[in-house]
Design a protein around this motif. Structure first.
Motif, PDB file in Angstrom:
ATOM      1  N   SER A 285       0.833  -1.198   0.000  1.00  0.00           N
ATOM      2  CA  SER A 285       0.000   0.000   0.000  1.00  0.00           C
ATOM      3  C   SER A 285       0.869   1.250   0.000  1.00  0.00           C
ATOM      4  O   SER A 285       2.067   1.189   0.323  1.00  0.00           O
ATOM      5  CB  SER A 285      -0.909   0.020   1.234  1.00  0.00           C
ATOM      6  OG  SER A 285      -0.132   0.183   2.416  1.00  0.00           O
ATOM      7  N   THR A 286       0.239   2.361  -0.344  1.00  0.00           N
ATOM      8  CA  THR A 286       0.927   3.649  -0.277  1.00  0.00           C
ATOM      9  C   THR A 286       1.412   3.917   1.147  1.00  0.00           C
ATOM     10  O   THR A 286       2.529   4.416   1.351  1.00  0.00           O
ATOM     11  CB  THR A 286      -0.016   4.782  -0.732  1.00  0.00           C
ATOM     12  OG1 THR A 286      -0.355   4.582  -2.107  1.00  0.00           O
ATOM     13  CG2 THR A 286       0.648   6.148  -0.577  1.00  0.00           C
ATOM     14  N   GLU A 287       0.591   3.577   2.122  1.00  0.00           N
ATOM     15  CA  GLU A 287       0.956   3.812   3.520  1.00  0.00           C
ATOM     16  C   GLU A 287       2.195   3.021   3.904  1.00  0.00           C
ATOM     17  O   GLU A 287       3.083   3.542   4.605  1.00  0.00           O
ATOM     18  CB  GLU A 287      -0.218   3.450   4.433  1.00  0.00           C
ATOM     19  CG  GLU A 287      -1.436   4.351   4.304  1.00  0.00           C
ATOM     20  CD  GLU A 287      -2.217   4.157   3.007  1.00  0.00           C
ATOM     21  OE1 GLU A 287      -2.889   5.115   2.564  1.00  0.00           O
ATOM     22  OE2 GLU A 287      -2.136   3.047   2.425  1.00  0.00           O
ATOM     23  N   GLU A 288       2.282   1.786   3.444  1.00  0.00           N
ATOM     24  CA  GLU A 288       3.482   0.988   3.735  1.00  0.00           C
ATOM     25  C   GLU A 288       4.712   1.579   3.067  1.00  0.00           C
ATOM     26  O   GLU A 288       5.794   1.628   3.675  1.00  0.00           O
ATOM     27  CB  GLU A 288       3.284  -0.460   3.281  1.00  0.00           C
ATOM     28  CG  GLU A 288       2.486  -1.290   4.256  1.00  0.00           C
ATOM     29  CD  GLU A 288       2.511  -2.774   3.913  1.00  0.00           C
ATOM     30  OE1 GLU A 288       2.036  -3.556   4.743  1.00  0.00           O
ATOM     31  OE2 GLU A 288       3.003  -3.144   2.823  1.00  0.00           O
ATOM     32  N   VAL A 289       4.571   2.016   1.817  1.00  0.00           N
ATOM     33  CA  VAL A 289       5.707   2.634   1.128  1.00  0.00           C
ATOM     34  C   VAL A 289       6.174   3.859   1.905  1.00  0.00           C
ATOM     35  O   VAL A 289       7.377   4.085   2.091  1.00  0.00           O
ATOM     36  CB  VAL A 289       5.349   3.004  -0.324  1.00  0.00           C
ATOM     37  CG1 VAL A 289       6.488   3.802  -0.963  1.00  0.00           C
ATOM     38  CG2 VAL A 289       5.047   1.760  -1.146  1.00  0.00           C
ATOM     39  N   SER A 290       5.237   4.651   2.383  1.00  0.00           N
ATOM     40  CA  SER A 290       5.584   5.829   3.171  1.00  0.00           C
ATOM     41  C   SER A 290       6.386   5.452   4.411  1.00  0.00           C
ATOM     42  O   SER A 290       7.400   6.083   4.724  1.00  0.00           O
ATOM     43  CB  SER A 290       4.311   6.581   3.570  1.00  0.00           C
ATOM     44  OG  SER A 290       4.612   7.664   4.424  1.00  0.00           O
ATOM     45  N   GLU A 291       5.958   4.418   5.120  1.00  0.00           N
ATOM     46  CA  GLU A 291       6.673   3.988   6.324  1.00  0.00           C
ATOM     47  C   GLU A 291       8.051   3.433   5.987  1.00  0.00           C
ATOM     48  O   GLU A 291       9.025   3.663   6.709  1.00  0.00           O
ATOM     49  CB  GLU A 291       5.848   2.947   7.084  1.00  0.00           C
ATOM     50  CG  GLU A 291       4.571   3.502   7.712  1.00  0.00           C
ATOM     51  CD  GLU A 291       4.850   4.665   8.654  1.00  0.00           C
ATOM     52  OE1 GLU A 291       5.783   4.564   9.473  1.00  0.00           O
ATOM     53  OE2 GLU A 291       4.140   5.684   8.553  1.00  0.00           O
ATOM     54  N   ILE A 292       8.149   2.689   4.869  1.00  0.00           N
ATOM     55  CA  ILE A 292       9.451   2.165   4.432  1.00  0.00           C
ATOM     56  C   ILE A 292      10.419   3.318   4.160  1.00  0.00           C
ATOM     57  O   ILE A 292      11.576   3.290   4.578  1.00  0.00           O
ATOM     58  CB  ILE A 292       9.284   1.290   3.163  1.00  0.00           C
ATOM     59  CG1 ILE A 292       8.535  -0.001   3.493  1.00  0.00           C
ATOM     60  CG2 ILE A 292      10.648   0.965   2.545  1.00  0.00           C
ATOM     61  CD1 ILE A 292       8.066  -0.763   2.257  1.00  0.00           C
ATOM     62  N   VAL A 293       9.921   4.341   3.465  1.00  0.00           N
ATOM     63  CA  VAL A 293      10.771   5.488   3.141  1.00  0.00           C
ATOM     64  C   VAL A 293      11.211   6.210   4.412  1.00  0.00           C
ATOM     65  O   VAL A 293      12.382   6.601   4.549  1.00  0.00           O
ATOM     66  CB  VAL A 293      10.036   6.452   2.184  1.00  0.00           C
ATOM     67  CG1 VAL A 293      10.802   7.761   2.046  1.00  0.00           C
ATOM     68  CG2 VAL A 293       9.857   5.795   0.808  1.00  0.00           C
ATOM     69  N   LYS A 294      10.301   6.380   5.359  1.00  0.00           N
ATOM     70  CA  LYS A 294      10.664   7.049   6.614  1.00  0.00           C
ATOM     71  C   LYS A 294      11.765   6.282   7.346  1.00  0.00           C
ATOM     72  O   LYS A 294      12.715   6.883   7.890  1.00  0.00           O
ATOM     73  CB  LYS A 294       9.433   7.180   7.515  1.00  0.00           C
ATOM     74  CG  LYS A 294       8.414   8.210   7.040  1.00  0.00           C
ATOM     75  CD  LYS A 294       7.175   8.198   7.935  1.00  0.00           C
ATOM     76  CE  LYS A 294       6.110   9.151   7.422  1.00  0.00           C
ATOM     77  NZ  LYS A 294       4.865   9.082   8.242  1.00  0.00           N
TER      78      LYS A 294
END
Length: 461
Positions: free
Chosen positions: A53-62
């Protein structure tokens, strides 16, 4: 030189806490994500994350930003200039499991997809709606990867490239922010065009997690044609006059004699081993017939022969399958061979000159390098074919490629019409864009100050 073990262990621990088994350090998984379909040397990522999900990608990037670890987005690995090779190690974010068609707006002729949707998957999904997505780079590439590399392909002469057909994007930025670059409206004068900035950015500015695409109605009638020529010049001049005459041809592909020999052998065809055009026409039954007849007349003017055209779907599919398998056909010309695919694009008025000079250079250096091209928009490709361990041939090919690129630039062309820059075309970027490259660097530094997104691609920072 890899990342320090302490940094790797820290980022892997945090990513495993987030994703569980979908963060992998297994050698087989890392090896699969160490290369694309190019000749460039592979490099292993330290870990591979499978996002949902977009939310998971965001957390991975953080997490990666916190540890200062490089991030390389990955679709299906069909790129041709080393785009997905993790040159500095780090984390590869595999988006192939984000493969849902989220929305189809039939009345507005658009759709929203996740980046792991492939072009064939999308068109299969759309079949019942009477719509299709026309961008066709040959490989069954992911929509996210096609967007990131500004892909085009055989239909670009009529329908344009990804640049013209991406309406909006959802992108995760280097600090984990999620942005939407545009609305679904067909035009807007509101603010900077961030959509066009991200299309073709090759994963260096953000990770694309949703793509809004322009769709088209499936044509009432489609016909394909094949015509052979005594020489390359006749085939190219036919292409130029066809485009200048305003005939709305959907596809016009050039294969030289070497490529036709390879295609015949690989696909079990029996076309003359001569420079050949593959064409396709879209429209009503009457307009398709008229287009084919007009192009047939132009072909005769430039020495074309054996003009064959068909509206049968099975014949058309066989023809275009052979065209799409051209790279594999080239590879089969030599035992245990590998290929190096490269491309340039020039204004169509200079196309004949550029192709003919390149062909002379190939022959003079005794290289096997079939030519194939989307010549309706001035774009052509070489596939250098090497036997294993042919270092001298590789050196000659590099020199021929350098001359071809500089020849294209001198004619007002570009070092790559559709493959992208990656690592393979980096050395030509300043020759093509001059001081504009420094502006690109400033944009990169502003949006990705740690240089964690796909470092070592397009240009050095």
């Amino acid at each position: 030189m890899g990342l320090p073990a302490e940094k790797v262990n820290g980022v892997v621990a945090d990513l495993t806490a987030l994703l569980g088994e979908r963060c992998s350090t297994a050698n087989a998984v890392r090896e699969h994500h160490s290369h694309d379909e190019s000749y460039h040397h592979p490099a292993l990522p330290d870990a591979v994350c499978f996002a949902h999900s977009t939310e998971e990608v965001s957390e991975i990037v953080k997490i990666c930003a916190k540890h200062g670890v490089p991030i390389v987005p990955y679709g299906v690995g069909t790129s041709l200039e080393g785009h997905v090779i993790p040159e500095l190690g780090g984390v590869t974010v595999d988006l192939s499991q984000m493969n849902e068609v989220l929305e189809v707006n039939e009345a507005d002729l658009d759709c929203v997809v996740q980046p792991g949707v492939t072009r064939k998957q999308l068109n299969e999904y759309l079949r019942a709606t009477g719509l299709f997505f026309p961008i066709d780079p040959g490989a069954d590439a992911s929509i996210g990867g096609m967007t990131a590399t500004r892909a085009s392909g055989t239909n670009a002469v009529r329908y344009g490239t990804m640049r013209e057909n991406v309406l909006a994007l959802t992108v995760v930025m280097a600090d984990g922010r999620v942005i939407r670059t545009n609305r679904r409206a067909r035009k807007s004068a509101a603010g900077y065009d961030l959509t066009r900035l991200m299309v073709g950015s090759e994963g260096t500015l953000g990770i694309i997690t949703e793509v809004t695409l322009r769709l088209y109605g499936i044509p009432e009638a489609i016909s394909s044609a094949v015509v052979s020529f005594a020489d390359l010049e006749g085939a190219v001049n036919t292409t130029i006059l066809t485009i200048q005459s305003g005939i709305p041809v959907a596809r016009i592909e050039l294969l030289d004699d070497v490529q036709m020999d390879a295609v015949n052998r690989h696909s079990g065809l029996d076309y003359p081993v001569q420079p050949t055009l593959f064409l396709e026409f879209h429209g009503s039954e009457a307009s398709v017939k008229e287009q084919a007849e007009m192009v047939g007349s132009i072909c005769e003017e430039y020495g074309g022969s054996n003009f064959q055209w068909t509206t049968k779907a099975e014949d058309r599919n066989k023809l275009w399958e052979a065209r799409h398998n051209a790279a594999y056909a080239a590879k089969a010309l030599k035992t245990n061979a590998s290929i190096w695919a490269t491309d340039v694009c020039v204004p169509i008025s200079r196309l004949a000159e550029c192709i003919l000079e390149t062909k002379k250079d190939i022959v003079a250096n005794d290289l096997t390098a079939p030519i194939v091209g989307h010549v309706g928009d001035g774009n052509f490709h070489l596939a250098f074919v090497f036997a294993e361990g042919d270092n001298e041939g590789m050196k000659k090919a590099e020199e021929v490629n350098d001359r071809m690129v500089m020849r294209a630039l001198s004619m007002g062309g570009t070092c790559t019409g559709e493959h992208g820059v990656g690592t393979g075309k980096m050395k030509f970027l300043i020759a093509e864009h001059g001081d504009a490259v420094s502006v690109m660097r400033e944009i990169k530094k502003a949006l990705d100050p740690q240089n964690i997104f796909n470092p070592g691609k397009i240009f050095t920072v």
